[in-house]
Structure formats: C-alpha cells, structure tokens
Design a protein around this motif. Structure first.
Motif, PDB file in Angstrom:
ATOM      1  N   VAL A 205      12.549  34.310  49.599  1.00 46.80           N
ATOM      2  CA  VAL A 205      11.474  34.746  50.496  1.00 46.80           C
ATOM      3  C   VAL A 205      10.408  35.471  49.685  1.00 46.80           C
ATOM      4  CG1 VAL A 205      10.884  36.105  52.532  1.00 46.80           C
ATOM      5  CG2 VAL A 205      13.129  34.998  52.382  1.00 46.80           C
ATOM      6  N   GLY A 229      16.594  36.721  48.119  1.00 48.97           N
ATOM      7  CA  GLY A 229      17.163  35.472  48.616  1.00 48.97           C
ATOM      8  C   GLY A 229      18.513  35.203  48.005  1.00 48.97           C
ATOM      9  N   ALA A 239      16.360  28.651  56.788  1.00 47.49           N
ATOM     10  CA  ALA A 239      15.459  29.734  57.180  1.00 47.49           C
ATOM     11  C   ALA A 239      16.240  30.949  57.650  1.00 47.49           C
ATOM     12  CB  ALA A 239      14.507  29.254  58.273  1.00 47.49           C
ATOM     13  N   ALA A 242      17.544  32.759  54.709  1.00 47.32           N
ATOM     14  CA  ALA A 242      16.503  33.580  54.093  1.00 47.32           C
ATOM     15  C   ALA A 242      16.385  34.919  54.803  1.00 47.32           C
ATOM     16  CB  ALA A 242      15.176  32.831  54.120  1.00 47.32           C
ATOM     17  N   VAL A 243      16.423  34.904  56.127  1.00 46.17           N
ATOM     18  CA  VAL A 243      16.352  36.142  56.910  1.00 46.17           C
ATOM     19  C   VAL A 243      17.555  37.027  56.600  1.00 46.17           C
ATOM     20  CG1 VAL A 243      16.395  37.098  59.239  1.00 46.17           C
ATOM     21  CG2 VAL A 243      14.983  35.093  58.740  1.00 46.17           C
ATOM     22  N   VAL A 246      17.265  38.710  53.105  1.00 46.28           N
ATOM     23  CA  VAL A 246      16.312  39.827  53.082  1.00 46.28           C
ATOM     24  C   VAL A 246      16.939  41.069  53.698  1.00 46.28           C
ATOM     25  CG1 VAL A 246      14.125  40.663  54.035  1.00 46.28           C
ATOM     26  CG2 VAL A 246      14.254  38.384  53.017  1.00 46.28           C
ATOM     27  N   LEU A 254      13.401  40.696  59.315  1.00 42.83           N
ATOM     28  CA  LEU A 254      12.193  39.923  59.578  1.00 42.83           C
ATOM     29  C   LEU A 254      12.111  39.625  61.069  1.00 42.83           C
ATOM     30  CD1 LEU A 254      12.183  37.410  56.574  1.00 42.83           C
ATOM     31  CD2 LEU A 254      11.062  39.630  56.766  1.00 42.83           C
ATOM     32  N   GLU A 257      11.744  33.815  61.970  1.00 43.49           N
ATOM     33  CA  GLU A 257      12.107  33.005  60.826  1.00 43.49           C
ATOM     34  C   GLU A 257      10.851  32.630  60.041  1.00 43.49           C
ATOM     35  OE1 GLU A 257      14.492  29.689  61.914  1.00 43.49           O
ATOM     36  OE2 GLU A 257      16.231  30.922  62.457  1.00 43.49           O
ATOM     37  N   PRO A 258      10.889  32.780  58.719  1.00 51.17           N
ATOM     38  CA  PRO A 258       9.679  32.554  57.910  1.00 51.17           C
ATOM     39  C   PRO A 258       9.344  31.074  57.767  1.00 51.17           C
ATOM     40  CG  PRO A 258      11.560  33.016  56.503  1.00 51.17           C
ATOM     41  CD  PRO A 258      12.042  33.191  57.917  1.00 51.17           C
ATOM     42  N   PHE A 280      10.241  30.646  51.172  1.00 55.72           N
ATOM     43  CA  PHE A 280       9.649  30.858  52.489  1.00 55.72           C
ATOM     44  C   PHE A 280       8.624  31.979  52.428  1.00 55.72           C
ATOM     45  CE2 PHE A 280      13.732  28.895  53.307  1.00 55.72           C
ATOM     46  CZ  PHE A 280      13.498  28.043  54.367  1.00 55.72           C
ATOM     47  N   ASP A 281       7.693  31.958  53.377  1.00 52.10           N
ATOM     48  CA  ASP A 281       6.658  32.987  53.486  1.00 52.10           C
ATOM     49  C   ASP A 281       7.131  34.063  54.459  1.00 52.10           C
ATOM     50  OD1 ASP A 281       4.432  34.547  53.697  1.00 52.10           O
ATOM     51  OD2 ASP A 281       3.051  32.928  54.277  1.00 52.10           O
ATOM     52  N   GLY A 282       7.510  35.223  53.904  1.00 47.10           N
ATOM     53  CA  GLY A 282       7.977  36.321  54.750  1.00 47.10           C
ATOM     54  C   GLY A 282       6.874  37.200  55.279  1.00 47.10           C
TER      55      GLY A 282
END
Length: 345
Positions: A205, A229, A239, A242-243, A246, A254, A257-258, A280-282
């Motif tokens: 992320v 990550g 996704a 990824a959350v 983080v 987050l 989901e990014p 991914f874009d956080g």
C-alpha cells in the motif's frame, strides 16, 4: 542455556576488539558450544570467485553469496552438531545484519547479539600491539575501519547487548557473555518469516502525506526499506489483505479498500521465488492520523515519508521501479500491468 540449544551467539564489535579470543574462552563456559567463523565462508568465496568479481567489492561481506552462505552454513552446522554456535564476526552495516539475522529467524534459529565495546584509546593500543608476519597489514586494516565502527555505534548499541570490555580480560569477558547468554536477554526480537517455496502473491500500500511523499517502513528481518504490506493469505482478497497489513504494521485502519495501482510479475531469480506484486493507493494520511502509527517492534524498526528521488536510495531497484510506475498510474487514474518492473507492451 542448555547443552545443544538451537541458537547463535553473535559477537560483534570493532576489528581488533578481541571477539575471537573471547569466543574461544566462551567455548569452555557453554557446554556443547561450537565456534562458527563466518570469515571462513568469505575465505572460501575468495578461492572460488573470479578476480574480476572480487575486484567489484571492498569486502566479502558485500557479496550477496556471503550473506546467504553464512545463514545456510549455520543452519547446516546445527543439523550436524549440538548448539549453540558462537560466531565472532564484525557486522557494521545494518542492512547486512537484517539480511543475515532475518534469514536465520526464517529458519527458526534465534540470535543472541552481543557488542564487545572497547574505548577507542585502549582499542588503538590493542591494535598497535599486534605482531606477527602480517601484523602491519592487520593493523592498517583495523585502524582504517575504526570510523565505520564509530558511525555504526548508534544502531549497534540499540540492537545488541553491549558488554564493555575495556578493562576486562578475555576470560572475564567470556564469563559476562555466558551469564547473559544463560538468561536469553540478548536475544534479538525479530519476526520469523519462513522462506517461500513457491511463487507468492503480495500486496503493498502506498500512503501519502500532504506533500505527496510516500510512506516507507524499515523491516528488521531484511535489508532496505519497503512499502507497508505483505503476502496475501490463501483465500484472501488482495485488497483486503492490503488493508489487513496496514492495520497490523502501522496500527491504522483504512476507511475503504484501496484502489489498485499496479500489478507486477516478478520473475524467479534464485534464491527469490518471484510471483505477483500488487500496489494499492491508500490515499493521504492527515497529520492527526500519523500520531496513531504504532509499529510491531519485532518486525519494523521505523517509518518515514520520502520523495521519489529519496526513495531511489532506500528501495531495492525492483521496488523502486514499482514505485515509479505506481506514481504514474496514480497520476493517470488507471492501473498498470507490469512484468519485471516494466509495463507490458
């Protein structure tokens, strides 16, 4: 410490600090212990590698093969003989410490990390007193490395159990080492991540501050910096992984989901098995949220925001290439498909 315990006692310190002498004394105090000299791994590589390859590095420690073989040899030895292993070896680059100790942790081998520190005036006297046919060359080598040792002291003293040996005999030093080794207080708390045996799927992320700098983390178990990550678990949506990562690594939840920025296929390059790497874009982190960052001490030692040009010196070439394309994907508002760090087609 029980005889045959599966552990490595790593004696660190300046060149000429008396690590090898203390290690030999320590053998008498720890039943079943064995001297493991990583320097012999370097000596073997110097005999086998070409002169051209050796000319490319200043020290055998700079060879990735040395760092891998130090880990593999230790694991192999512990499969043949009782532990612990006592390893007297100067290790001044933190990224090399991370790679070696992380590799040992991945094999389930704990490390007790000691720093044998000698006041510089006394250390220089010890170095100057060296005799023998190679005495002058050894003296010059040890003295030339003193500035590097001094520069490494901040991270060494934070990471290792420091034993002040300025006024101790080798036997007294070994007795202090043995006493601490028995308690396990010098054991490095480091996450154990078994080496993958097949290609993996990993989700990272990118998190940004108000200046569009990207957040990077400093793992304790491998060299260099990284994106928050990790590996996607079996049956887990990437996704969502990824959350989860983080939250586990930074203590941040987050809100959603990014969005996907890049998919990069990393080809296998031994000893790496390769696999798919997603970024991914956080989104942007507000200042008040930064105060909530809480790192797992056995996995990450720090975090910071970095500009793209700063990240070039912090990330591996492959990760930096991913970052560059992820930033372009973010600007364009679309995901990009990469192979080996470059766009497909």
């Amino acid at each position: 410490m029980e005889e045959g315990e599966f552990v490595i006692i790593w004696l660190n310190g300046a060149f000429g600090a008396g690590k090898s002498t203390a290690a030999r004394e320590l053998l008498d105090l720890l039943p079943g212990s064995t001297l493991y000299d990583p320097g012999l791994v370097g000596a073997g590589l110097r005999l086998m590698l070409t002169k051209e390859r050796l000319a490319e590095v200043d020290d055998c420690q700079d060879l990735p093969a040395w760092r891998r073989l130090v880990v593999d040899t230790a694991a192999a030895l512990l499969g043949e003989i009782p532990g612990p292993l006592i390893a007297p070896m100067t290790l001044l680059r933190q990224e090399y410490r991370d790679e070696i100790f992380g590799g040992l942790a991945a094999r389930g081998i704990p490390v007790q990390h000691f720093l044998l520190h000698v006041e510089e005036t006394f250390l220089r006297e010890r170095i100057d007193a060296r005799t023998g046919s190679d005495g002058e060359a050894v003296r010059s080598w040890c003295l030339a490395r003193l500035p590097e040792y001094t520069a490494a002291l901040p991270w060494l003293t934070a990471d290792a159990c420091t034993v002040e040996t300025t006024r101790l005999t080798p036997r007294q030093t070994a007795e202090r080492l043995a006493a601490v080794a028995e308690t396990g207080d010098a054991t490095c708390e480091i996450v154990q991540t078994p080496a993958p045996r097949a290609q993996t799927l990993a989700a990272g992320v990118l998190l940004f501050d108000d200046r569009d700098r990207v957040l990077l983390v400093d793992p304790t178990y491998k060299p260099g910096w990284e994106f928050p990550g990790g590996v996607v678990e079996a049956g887990e949506p990437p996704a969502r992984a990824a959350v989860r990562e983080v939250a586990e690594e930074l203590g941040l939840d987050l809100e959603q989901e990014p969005a996907l920025l890049i998919v990069d296929w990393e080809p296998p390059r031994p000893p790496r098995v390769g696999g798919l790497r997603l970024l991914f874009d956080g989104g942007r982190l507000e200042r008040e949220r930064l105060a909530q960052v809480l790192l797992p001490g056995d996995e990450l030692r720090g975090w910071r925001f970095a500009r793209e040009d700063e990240a070039a010196g912090m990330l591996s070439p492959g990760r930096f290439a991913r970052l560059q394309w992820a930033l372009r994907a973010r600007e364009q508002g679309r995901a990009l498909n990469l192979e080996a760090g470059g766009p497909v087609g």
